[in-house]
Design a protein around this motif. Structure first.
Motif, PDB file in Angstrom:
ATOM      1  N   ASP A 199       2.124  -5.060   5.265  1.00  0.00           N
ATOM      2  CA  ASP A 199       1.120  -5.837   4.542  1.00  0.00           C
ATOM      3  C   ASP A 199      -0.246  -5.742   5.239  1.00  0.00           C
ATOM      4  OD1 ASP A 199      -0.009  -7.733   2.803  1.00  0.00           O
ATOM      5  OD2 ASP A 199       0.359  -9.315   4.272  1.00  0.00           O
ATOM      6  N   PHE A 200      -1.263  -5.458   4.463  1.00  0.00           N
ATOM      7  CA  PHE A 200      -2.598  -5.438   5.080  1.00  0.00           C
ATOM      8  C   PHE A 200      -3.568  -6.382   4.365  1.00  0.00           C
ATOM      9  CE2 PHE A 200      -2.061  -1.241   2.825  1.00  0.00           C
ATOM     10  CZ  PHE A 200      -2.798  -1.538   1.683  1.00  0.00           C
ATOM     11  N   SER A 201      -3.003  -7.341   3.639  1.00  0.00           N
ATOM     12  CA  SER A 201      -3.886  -8.230   2.873  1.00  0.00           C
ATOM     13  C   SER A 201      -4.761  -9.090   3.787  1.00  0.00           C
ATOM     14  CB  SER A 201      -3.046  -9.116   1.955  1.00  0.00           C
ATOM     15  OG  SER A 201      -2.094  -9.831   2.718  1.00  0.00           O
ATOM     16  N   GLN A 202      -4.338  -9.245   5.061  1.00  0.00           N
ATOM     17  CA  GLN A 202      -5.131 -10.062   5.985  1.00  0.00           C
ATOM     18  C   GLN A 202      -6.488  -9.432   6.297  1.00  0.00           C
ATOM     19  OE1 GLN A 202      -2.558  -8.248   6.838  1.00  0.00           O
ATOM     20  NE2 GLN A 202      -2.990  -7.145   8.740  1.00  0.00           N
ATOM     21  N   LEU A 203      -6.644  -8.152   5.978  1.00  0.00           N
ATOM     22  CA  LEU A 203      -7.933  -7.500   6.272  1.00  0.00           C
ATOM     23  C   LEU A 203      -9.022  -7.949   5.306  1.00  0.00           C
ATOM     24  CD1 LEU A 203      -6.883  -3.785   6.942  1.00  0.00           C
ATOM     25  CD2 LEU A 203      -7.488  -5.515   8.634  1.00  0.00           C
ATOM     26  N   GLY A 204      -8.613  -8.537   4.181  1.00  0.00           N
ATOM     27  CA  GLY A 204      -9.600  -8.992   3.202  1.00  0.00           C
ATOM     28  C   GLY A 204      -9.882  -7.934   2.154  1.00  0.00           C
ATOM     29  N   THR A 205     -11.019  -8.062   1.519  1.00  0.00           N
ATOM     30  CA  THR A 205     -11.352  -7.211   0.387  1.00  0.00           C
ATOM     31  C   THR A 205     -12.511  -6.278   0.758  1.00  0.00           C
ATOM     32  OG1 THR A 205     -10.789  -9.098  -0.962  1.00  0.00           O
ATOM     33  CG2 THR A 205     -11.806  -7.253  -2.078  1.00  0.00           C
ATOM     34  N   PHE A 206     -12.433  -5.062   0.287  1.00  0.00           N
ATOM     35  CA  PHE A 206     -13.418  -4.047   0.687  1.00  0.00           C
ATOM     36  C   PHE A 206     -14.199  -3.484  -0.499  1.00  0.00           C
ATOM     37  CE2 PHE A 206     -10.270  -4.182   3.994  1.00  0.00           C
ATOM     38  CZ  PHE A 206     -11.045  -4.143   5.144  1.00  0.00           C
ATOM     39  N   ASP A 207     -15.395  -3.043  -0.197  1.00  0.00           N
ATOM     40  CA  ASP A 207     -16.195  -2.343  -1.202  1.00  0.00           C
ATOM     41  C   ASP A 207     -15.869  -0.852  -1.209  1.00  0.00           C
ATOM     42  OD1 ASP A 207     -17.938  -4.646  -1.896  1.00  0.00           O
ATOM     43  OD2 ASP A 207     -18.455  -4.486   0.224  1.00  0.00           O
ATOM     44  N   VAL A 208     -15.523  -0.347  -0.029  1.00  0.00           N
ATOM     45  CA  VAL A 208     -15.260   1.082   0.108  1.00  0.00           C
ATOM     46  C   VAL A 208     -14.037   1.263   1.003  1.00  0.00           C
ATOM     47  CG1 VAL A 208     -16.216   3.321   0.787  1.00  0.00           C
ATOM     48  CG2 VAL A 208     -17.767   1.496   0.036  1.00  0.00           C
ATOM     49  N   ILE A 209     -13.104   2.096   0.565  1.00  0.00           N
ATOM     50  CA  ILE A 209     -11.964   2.422   1.426  1.00  0.00           C
ATOM     51  C   ILE A 209     -11.864   3.941   1.570  1.00  0.00           C
ATOM     52  CG2 ILE A 209      -9.470   2.304   1.745  1.00  0.00           C
ATOM     53  CD1 ILE A 209      -9.429  -0.272   0.134  1.00  0.00           C
ATOM     54  N   PHE A 210     -11.910   4.401   2.810  1.00  0.00           N
ATOM     55  CA  PHE A 210     -11.620   5.795   3.119  1.00  0.00           C
ATOM     56  C   PHE A 210     -10.163   5.860   3.565  1.00  0.00           C
ATOM     57  CE2 PHE A 210     -15.342   8.755   3.546  1.00  0.00           C
ATOM     58  CZ  PHE A 210     -16.262   7.951   2.917  1.00  0.00           C
ATOM     59  N   CYS A 211      -9.371   6.620   2.830  1.00  0.00           N
ATOM     60  CA  CYS A 211      -7.950   6.738   3.186  1.00  0.00           C
ATOM     61  C   CYS A 211      -7.588   8.211   3.064  1.00  0.00           C
ATOM     62  CB  CYS A 211      -7.110   5.877   2.252  1.00  0.00           C
ATOM     63  SG  CYS A 211      -5.365   5.848   2.720  1.00  0.00           S
ATOM     64  N   ARG A 212      -8.041   8.981   4.050  1.00  0.00           N
ATOM     65  CA  ARG A 212      -7.957  10.433   3.903  1.00  0.00           C
ATOM     66  C   ARG A 212      -6.880  11.032   4.805  1.00  0.00           C
ATOM     67  NH1 ARG A 212     -12.880  13.653   4.507  1.00  0.00           N
ATOM     68  NH2 ARG A 212     -13.304  12.532   6.433  1.00  0.00           N
ATOM     69  N   ASN A 213      -6.137  11.961   4.206  1.00  0.00           N
ATOM     70  CA  ASN A 213      -5.197  12.788   4.954  1.00  0.00           C
ATOM     71  C   ASN A 213      -4.160  11.979   5.708  1.00  0.00           C
ATOM     72  OD1 ASN A 213      -6.834  15.057   4.171  1.00  0.00           O
ATOM     73  ND2 ASN A 213      -8.256  14.447   5.775  1.00  0.00           N
ATOM     74  N   VAL A 214      -3.757  10.866   5.153  1.00  0.00           N
ATOM     75  CA  VAL A 214      -2.670  10.119   5.775  1.00  0.00           C
ATOM     76  C   VAL A 214      -1.523   9.951   4.784  1.00  0.00           C
ATOM     77  CG1 VAL A 214      -3.851   7.932   5.282  1.00  0.00           C
ATOM     78  CG2 VAL A 214      -2.018   7.985   6.942  1.00  0.00           C
ATOM     79  N   LEU A 215      -1.864   9.770   3.496  1.00  0.00           N
ATOM     80  CA  LEU A 215      -0.805   9.553   2.512  1.00  0.00           C
ATOM     81  C   LEU A 215       0.052  10.796   2.303  1.00  0.00           C
ATOM     82  CD1 LEU A 215      -2.702   7.378  -0.120  1.00  0.00           C
ATOM     83  CD2 LEU A 215      -1.246   6.653   1.761  1.00  0.00           C
ATOM     84  N   ILE A 216      -0.492  11.947   2.662  1.00  0.00           N
ATOM     85  CA  ILE A 216       0.271  13.186   2.505  1.00  0.00           C
ATOM     86  C   ILE A 216       1.579  13.150   3.308  1.00  0.00           C
ATOM     87  CG2 ILE A 216      -1.443  14.921   1.834  1.00  0.00           C
ATOM     88  CD1 ILE A 216      -2.072  15.357   4.757  1.00  0.00           C
ATOM     89  N   TYR A 217       1.621  12.286   4.323  1.00  0.00           N
ATOM     90  CA  TYR A 217       2.840  12.232   5.130  1.00  0.00           C
ATOM     91  C   TYR A 217       3.911  11.338   4.518  1.00  0.00           C
ATOM     92  CZ  TYR A 217      -0.139  14.458   8.541  1.00  0.00           C
ATOM     93  OH  TYR A 217      -0.975  15.340   9.155  1.00  0.00           O
ATOM     94  N   PHE A 218       3.568  10.616   3.439  1.00  0.00           N
ATOM     95  CA  PHE A 218       4.519   9.673   2.854  1.00  0.00           C
ATOM     96  C   PHE A 218       5.169  10.237   1.597  1.00  0.00           C
ATOM     97  CE2 PHE A 218       1.377   6.648   4.855  1.00  0.00           C
ATOM     98  CZ  PHE A 218       2.199   6.311   5.914  1.00  0.00           C
ATOM     99  N   ASP A 219       6.355   9.709   1.274  1.00  0.00           N
ATOM    100  CA  ASP A 219       7.003  10.139   0.032  1.00  0.00           C
ATOM    101  C   ASP A 219       6.335   9.443  -1.164  1.00  0.00           C
ATOM    102  OD1 ASP A 219       8.086   7.577  -0.395  1.00  0.00           O
ATOM    103  OD2 ASP A 219       9.830   8.058   0.831  1.00  0.00           O
ATOM    104  N   GLN A 220       6.732   9.877  -2.338  1.00  0.00           N
ATOM    105  CA  GLN A 220       6.036   9.457  -3.553  1.00  0.00           C
ATOM    106  C   GLN A 220       6.059   7.944  -3.786  1.00  0.00           C
ATOM    107  OE1 GLN A 220       6.004  12.170  -6.592  1.00  0.00           O
ATOM    108  NE2 GLN A 220       6.165  10.738  -8.287  1.00  0.00           N
ATOM    109  N   ASP A 221       7.224   7.322  -3.595  1.00  0.00           N
ATOM    110  CA  ASP A 221       7.322   5.880  -3.833  1.00  0.00           C
ATOM    111  C   ASP A 221       6.427   5.111  -2.875  1.00  0.00           C
ATOM    112  OD1 ASP A 221       9.065   6.344  -5.834  1.00  0.00           O
ATOM    113  OD2 ASP A 221      10.887   5.804  -4.720  1.00  0.00           O
ATOM    114  N   THR A 222       6.413   5.553  -1.632  1.00  0.00           N
ATOM    115  CA  THR A 222       5.583   4.889  -0.628  1.00  0.00           C
ATOM    116  C   THR A 222       4.110   5.044  -0.988  1.00  0.00           C
ATOM    117  OG1 THR A 222       7.277   5.489   0.972  1.00  0.00           O
ATOM    118  CG2 THR A 222       5.188   4.677   1.846  1.00  0.00           C
ATOM    119  N   LYS A 223       3.748   6.248  -1.419  1.00  0.00           N
ATOM    120  CA  LYS A 223       2.361   6.492  -1.832  1.00  0.00           C
ATOM    121  C   LYS A 223       1.957   5.521  -2.930  1.00  0.00           C
ATOM    122  CE  LYS A 223       1.957  11.410  -1.114  1.00  0.00           C
ATOM    123  NZ  LYS A 223       2.035  12.700  -1.737  1.00  0.00           N
ATOM    124  N   ILE A 224       2.818   5.419  -3.937  1.00  0.00           N
ATOM    125  CA  ILE A 224       2.521   4.541  -5.077  1.00  0.00           C
ATOM    126  C   ILE A 224       2.338   3.113  -4.608  1.00  0.00           C
ATOM    127  CG2 ILE A 224       3.502   3.555  -7.190  1.00  0.00           C
ATOM    128  CD1 ILE A 224       4.894   6.325  -7.594  1.00  0.00           C
TER     129      ILE A 224
END
Lengths: 290, 125
Positions: A199-224
């Motif tokens: 859970d990362f909801s404690q980080l709050g709400t963002f205007d911009v999220i960079f999430c690059r080259n990390v999801l490629i390591y996860f399977d499809q369900d996890t990505k979703i």
């Protein structure tokens, strides 16, 4: 480093991690393993190799980890930072003109090159951001990587890939063989250890999220699952930036591609009617057959 | 095809750099020192100069000063490539009109990154 030591490390890395170093990457090994051997109380790479050959499994594991940590450099791939300067920030400046604040999350902040690249972009538009509250949160799974990011200390090799020389001169101080990013830029970035699976909801709400080259390591369900939680951690008019080889298409309708900007996404309009708080069912639409 | 003038008193460095740049589709002209490089530029201005600092006869910085005075001499992109890795040298080079700066040792990736930076080659898509 002797050629036999180099060959030994090369073969070991190939076998254990699939990392395929060409014959001229001595510097890469040196830049990562010299600090590692010092930390382990060894004189240098020859002694390190000796210990590994003698069967030190923990050293071997550390070597593999040190060498396979995702290579990252300043302004990596360039395009996302063009998006940031040319599409994202102009819209944020308008949309947040009253609130005068922007929150940015680097969800795979790694050793700091990405958050600091964004910090430099923002510095370059200082005059437009006068009186604004700017937050960059860098998270990573690895505490060690975050420590490096906090220190903001980079080798000569690291500052030469992607960083224009003018920016190096402007935003870094040379300390011996290393270059350290200036304190005012370091102060723009907050670091937190975080596993995206949790859970990362404690980080709050963002205007911009960079999430690059990390999801490629996860399977499809996890990505979703992660995409849908990222969407909840984002303002309805926010921006999501993915890596060059990543997409939401076929995985979720939480985000839609931004026209003509590869790797840039926004929450889907339908999401403007926010799911009631506490709703746990992710609104997933797996496009079958796509 | 763009031309790159490779200026270094070490034939080994010239050879390595030339090979890297040929792979990026540059036509290579070599020079061993600043004076030779200046002669080459008077014959034909290159698109790019990969430039060592410390060389006999005429050093890289002095060469660049002369180059920038030639008609059209503001056009070539000058990329220093030197062991002079201190901020003082880097600043001096930039103020003197250099476009980029490579600190030795260098490799193909660094040359590519720097040449992209100044628009000599396209960024990978």
């Amino acid at each position: 480093m002797t050629p036999p030591d180099y060959e030994y490390l090369r073969k070991l890395l190939k076998d254990q991690s699939g990392l395929d170093l060409s014959a001229d990457k001595q510097y890469l090994i040196e830049s990562r393993l010299v600090p590692l051997s010092r930390k382990a109380g060894l004189a240098g790479i020859p002694e390190l190799v000796q210990k590994m050959k003698a069967g030190s499994a923990s050293l071997t594991a550390q070597v593999v980890e040190a060498m396979t940590t995702n290579e990252t450099f300043f302004f990596r791939d360039k395009v996302p930072f063009d998006h940031f300067r040319q599409a994202i920030m102009p819209e944020v400046l308008k949309a947040r003109a009253a609130r005068k604040s922007v929150r940015i999350w680097c969800a795979a902040g790694s050793t700091g090159q990405e958050p600091y690249s964004l910090a430099m972009c923002l510095k370059e538009m200082d005059s437009q951001l006068a009186g604004w509250r700017v937050e960059i949160i860098a998270t990573d799974l690895s505490q060690e990587v975050l420590e490096k990011s906090k220190a903001g200390l980079y080798s000569q090799f690291e500052v030469q890939r992607g960083l224009p020389i003018q920016m190096l001169v402007k935003y870094f101080k040379q300390t011996g063989e290393f270059w350290q990013i200036n304190p005012d830029l370091r102060a723009m970035v907050q670091h937190r250890q975080l596993n995206l699976l949790h859970d990362f909801s404690q980080l709050g709400t963002f205007d911009v999220i960079f999430c690059r080259n990390v999801l490629i390591y996860f399977d499809q369900d996890t990505k979703i699952n992660i995409f849908n939680r990222l969407c909840k951690a984002m303002e309805p008019d926010g921006f999501l930036v993915l890596g060059a080889a990543e997409t939401v298409v076929g995985l979720t309708d939480a985000f839609k591609p931004y026209p003509d900007k590869r790797g840039l996404y926004r929450p889907n309009d339908s999401r403007m009617t926010k799911a009631p708080a506490g709703a746990t069912t992710p609104r997933i639409a797996v496009a079958a057959g796509m | 095809m763009k031309t790159c003038l490779v200026v270094d008193d070490s034939s080994v460095i010239r050879k390595i750099a030339s090979r890297i740049l040929e792979d990026m589709n540059f036509r290579i002209v070599e020079a061993e020192d600043g004076a030779q490089a200046l002669e080459a530029c008077k014959r034909e201005l290159p698109d790019a100069v990969l430039l060592d600092w410390n060389m006999p006869v005429m050093d890289g910085f002095e060469f660049m000063m002369h180059l920038r005075q030639l008609p059209g001499g503001d056009q070539p992109k000058v990329v220093f490539c030197t062991t002079e890795n201190g901020i003082d040298h880097i600043s001096k080079a930039l103020h003197g009109g250099a476009n980029e700066y490579i600190m030795k040792p260098f490799d193909k990736e660094i040359v590519a990154a720097k040449f992209q930076e100044v628009g000599l080659i396209a960024a990978p898509v």
